[in-house]
Structures are given as C-alpha cells and as structure tokens.
Write an enzyme that holds these catalytic residues in place. Structure first.
Site, PDB file in Angstrom:
ATOM      1  N   GLY A  38       1.148   9.243  10.081  1.00  0.00           N
ATOM      2  CA  GLY A  38       0.801   8.866   8.705  1.00  0.00           C
ATOM      3  C   GLY A  38       1.128   9.963   7.719  1.00  0.00           C
ATOM      4  N   LYS A  51       4.120   4.831  18.333  1.00  0.00           N
ATOM      5  CA  LYS A  51       4.174   6.201  17.799  1.00  0.00           C
ATOM      6  C   LYS A  51       4.472   7.203  18.912  1.00  0.00           C
ATOM      7  CE  LYS A  51       0.930   5.149  14.045  1.00  0.00           C
ATOM      8  NZ  LYS A  51      -0.491   5.119  13.666  1.00  0.00           N
ATOM      9  N   GLY A  79      -3.315   5.381   5.148  1.00  0.00           N
ATOM     10  CA  GLY A  79      -3.778   5.298   3.762  1.00  0.00           C
ATOM     11  C   GLY A  79      -2.628   5.382   2.782  1.00  0.00           C
ATOM     12  N   THR A  89       0.823  -1.213   0.000  1.00  0.00           N
ATOM     13  CA  THR A  89       0.000   0.000   0.000  1.00  0.00           C
ATOM     14  C   THR A  89       0.859   1.267   0.000  1.00  0.00           C
ATOM     15  OG1 THR A  89      -1.615  -1.244   1.275  1.00  0.00           O
ATOM     16  CG2 THR A  89      -1.894   1.132   1.226  1.00  0.00           C
ATOM     17  N   VAL A  90       1.763   1.377   0.982  1.00  0.00           N
ATOM     18  CA  VAL A  90       2.542   2.619   1.126  1.00  0.00           C
ATOM     19  C   VAL A  90       3.601   2.735   0.028  1.00  0.00           C
ATOM     20  CG1 VAL A  90       4.101   3.883   2.658  1.00  0.00           C
ATOM     21  CG2 VAL A  90       2.118   2.699   3.606  1.00  0.00           C
TER      22      VAL A  90
HETATM   23  N1  HSE Z   1      -3.353   1.337  11.645  1.00  0.00           N
HETATM   24  C1  HSE Z   1      -2.753   2.612  11.645  1.00  0.00           C
HETATM   25  C2  HSE Z   1      -3.832   3.653  11.925  1.00  0.00           C
HETATM   26  C3  HSE Z   1      -2.091   2.864  10.313  1.00  0.00           C
HETATM   27  O1  HSE Z   1      -5.007   3.308  11.857  1.00  0.00           O
HETATM   28  O2  HSE Z   1      -3.490   4.785  12.216  1.00  0.00           O
HETATM   29  C4  HSE Z   1      -1.175   4.055  10.292  1.00  0.00           C
HETATM   30  O3  HSE Z   1      -0.108   3.912  11.177  1.00  0.00           O
END
Ligand code: HSE
Length: 381
Positions: A118, A189, A286, A10-11
C-alpha cells in the site's frame, strides 16, 4: 511532466489530490472514469483514446483494479510508448512477465509500488535492494484488513465479524472481503514480492495459502496464554536456486517486530546477503497512503527521464514551533516558572520551545558545564 490517471475511485482520486496540491512537477492532464463528476468536465473523460492519442501524456497511472479492462488499457499505453504505474496487484501478479517484456520492448518503465505494501515503499526498496544484493528471504504483514482484525481481537477482545465490518467501513477491505480474510490478497502480494526479490516470475498458484476466516476468540486467548501474537504473514525464501513462498497465520513471540504492528499497518522485511535485515512499516491501505505510492512511482519515472524540476528555497526557520517538556539534570539554578517537577538536581520542565531551552542551557552551562538535557516524547502529540 503530464500524466493521466485511470480510475477516479479511492486510490485514483487520492493520487489526483496529492498531485494537485503539491508542487512536484507532475500535472494530471486527464482522468479516465465511467462517470464524469460535476465540476470535473475538463479533466475527466470516458474515452480512453483521448489519453492514448495525446502525445503530451507520458505516464498512465492505472487505479482501476481487476484484470479487465485494466489489462487492455495498460498494454495499449505501453504500446503507445507511455510509462505505466499501477496500484493493481491482481493485474501485476497475473501478467507480471508479459507487462515487463512489453515495457522493455517499447522502451518504457512499469512501476507498481502500491500493489503490495500500500503506502509503504516496500516494492520500491525491494527492487533497489535486489539490484546488487542477493535477497535471501522476505517476510511480513501485507494486508491491513486482517492485521486490523487480528489486532482488535487480541487487544480489544473484539469479535471477528464485528471488527471485519469496521474494517470494511474504514475502506481497508477489498470489495469482496473474502480476498482479505482467505489470504488471496496477500497471496498476490507475496507472488509479486518474490518475483521481484528473486528475479523470477511466481504466479499466485505458486503460493500455498491459509487465511484467518475461522480464527476464534478462543484461539487468540490460547496464543496470549503462551505470550504469542498471531499475524497473517507472507513469506518467501530462496535457497540454492530453489524458491519457497507461502502465506499463513503465524504465531510470533512478543519480541518479534511484527507483534508490535497494530491497526491496519503493514510491516515487511527483507534479508539481503550483504545489507542484512531491512524492515518497512506504514499504512498498507487507504486513499492517501496508496495514492501517495502511485505518485511516488510517477516521480521516479520523471526523475529517470531527467525532467525533475529543481527548486530550492531558503527555509523559514521557527524554533518556537512544537514546544515540549524537557528533563534537565544540573547543579545550576533553573527558573521556577519552567519547573513542573523537581527531584534534587533533576527537573521536568513545562513545554518549552527550542529557543527557550537553549537559552536556559547556555545560562546553565556557565555554572555547570556537565548539565544534561533531554526532550520528553510523551508531550509530543
Ligand atoms: N484490502 C487490502 C488490505 C487493501 O487490507 O491491505 C490494500 O491492498
């Protein structure tokens, strides 16, 4: 500048498309994946040595996820003198110190903006702020999946399991959604953010965590009766050289900035001694938002290397694009064909271009120099 992308999921594929379709000065020379998709035989390799031994490739972008083999690939790239950007919070959190030391030893940069926040430039801006300010605390929504769930439960009355399934289908959730709903994703994070903010190294074990797995509709209804919103927040704070960091569902008054954050958006704030509060809002997960953050990290490295191409072209202006309604208050006559509503000397117009409204404004100013004009945002879609 030539780059390689590790992982065409995806990324990785999002970053590839952004570079392919843009004119940013980067070229993807190679992509590493376990499978070579049809039509990509020239680009995709299954042999990492091809990338490692290519002196033209100056940046390796890691979008594989997980600890291994991402760790082996990233450390080999740094030892080979290649800069690294990574979207992998698990890797960065686990090997934060080692990867920074290895990068410094080999004169390379390591960037990881997409690993927390993200698509938003949270870590990028936190790094900048922490250069000359004292970061006193940070707080925010760092997981899109859980925000999506909590928002739908609060505003649509959705059931937890049903809305989690939708978040998975939309590609927000981790492969194992326990990482989202039990808070482990945010914990990593939070550790990365606190490490960067306080110039230290926190591991995930330093961040006590509550998740939202067992939240019910009844809990949400009770919070609503108190005019409170529930958000899964990561928090970290430094006081007198001592650090605390934690993740917990947090009840916030309706006026708090995080209370207004819906869907899978993230919203993270820092408090600096000098800059005060800065908040960053955007897509937390995303393909393109996260791919974009990966590409931005590569561009920052290219910029530091002095290899950024400069190309400034004259704009092709067109003030007929994006017409919208206007409010006008004037004692001058307003042409009937533009009026949608009139209350005395106050008018709401039909959608007008800037060319039309400024022509009208110039004519009105001759008669009524105090005329007032404002765009109506509700016509902007
Ligand atoms: N699963 C993570 C979220 C993806 O929903 O933020 C991004 O790190």
């Amino acid at each position: 500048m030539k780059v390689a992308i590790l992982g065409f999921g995806t990324v990785g594929s999002g970053a590839y498309e952004i570079i392919r379709d843009g004119k940013c000065g980067l070229t993807v020379k190679r992509v590493l994946d376990v499978r070579v998709p049809a039509g990509y035989e020239e680009l995709v390799t299954t042999d990492y040595q091809v990338i490692l031994s290519d002196p033209e490739i100056e940046i390796v972008a890691e979008a594989i996820g997980g600890l291994h083999p991402a760790y082996e690939f990233v450390t080999a790239a740094l030892r080979a003198g290649k800069h690294v950007v990574s979207a992998n919070k698990h890797l960065i959190c686990h090997y934060y110190k080692e990867l920074h030391e290895l990068a410094a030893e080999h004169g390379c940069e390591i960037r990881f903006t997409p690993s927390a926040g993200g698509g938003i430039p949270w870590l990028y801006n936190l790094r900048r702020a922490a250069r000359c300010d004292k970061i006193e605390s940070l707080r925010g929504i760092m997981n899109g999946t859980t925000n999506y769930i909590l928002d739908a439960m609060q505003h649509l009355g959705s059931d937890f399991a049903e809305v989690l399934a939708t978040a998975q289908a939309l590609g927000y959730a981790e492969a194992d959604p326990s990482a989202d709903i039990d808070g482990w994703d945010v914990r990593r994070k939070c550790a990365i953010s606190a490490s960067l903010a306080f110039h230290t190294v926190l591991g995930e074990e330093d961040v006590p965590t509550f998740g939202i797995r067992y939240i019910t509709k009844e809990d949400i209804a009770y919070f609503e009766s108190l005019d409170l919103s529930c958000k899964l927040l990561a928090c970290a704070r430094e006081e007198n050289g001592r650090v605390t960091a934690y993740v917990e569902p947090t009840l916030l008054p309706s006026g708090a900035i995080e209370s207004a954050i819906g869907s899978n958006f993230n919203c993270i704030s820092l408090w600096g001694k000098y800059v005060g509060c800065l908040s960053f809002v955007g897509q937390g997960a995303g393909k393109y938002p996260t791919g974009n953050a990966l590409v931005q990290d590569m561009l920052d490295i290219m910029e530091h290397s002095g290899k950024t191409p400069i190309s400034l072209t004259a704009p092709v202006m067109d003030q007929t694009i994006y017409p919208h309604r206007y409010y006008i208050r004037t004692n001058a006559p307003v042409p009937c064909d533009v009026i949608e509503r009139r209350d005395g000397n106050k008018y709401i117009t039909r959608p007008l271009t800037r060319t039309e409204i400024h022509t009208l404004a110039s004519a009105a100013a001759n008669i009524d120099p105090q005329a007032f004009f404002a765009g109506l945002e509700d016509s902007i879609v």
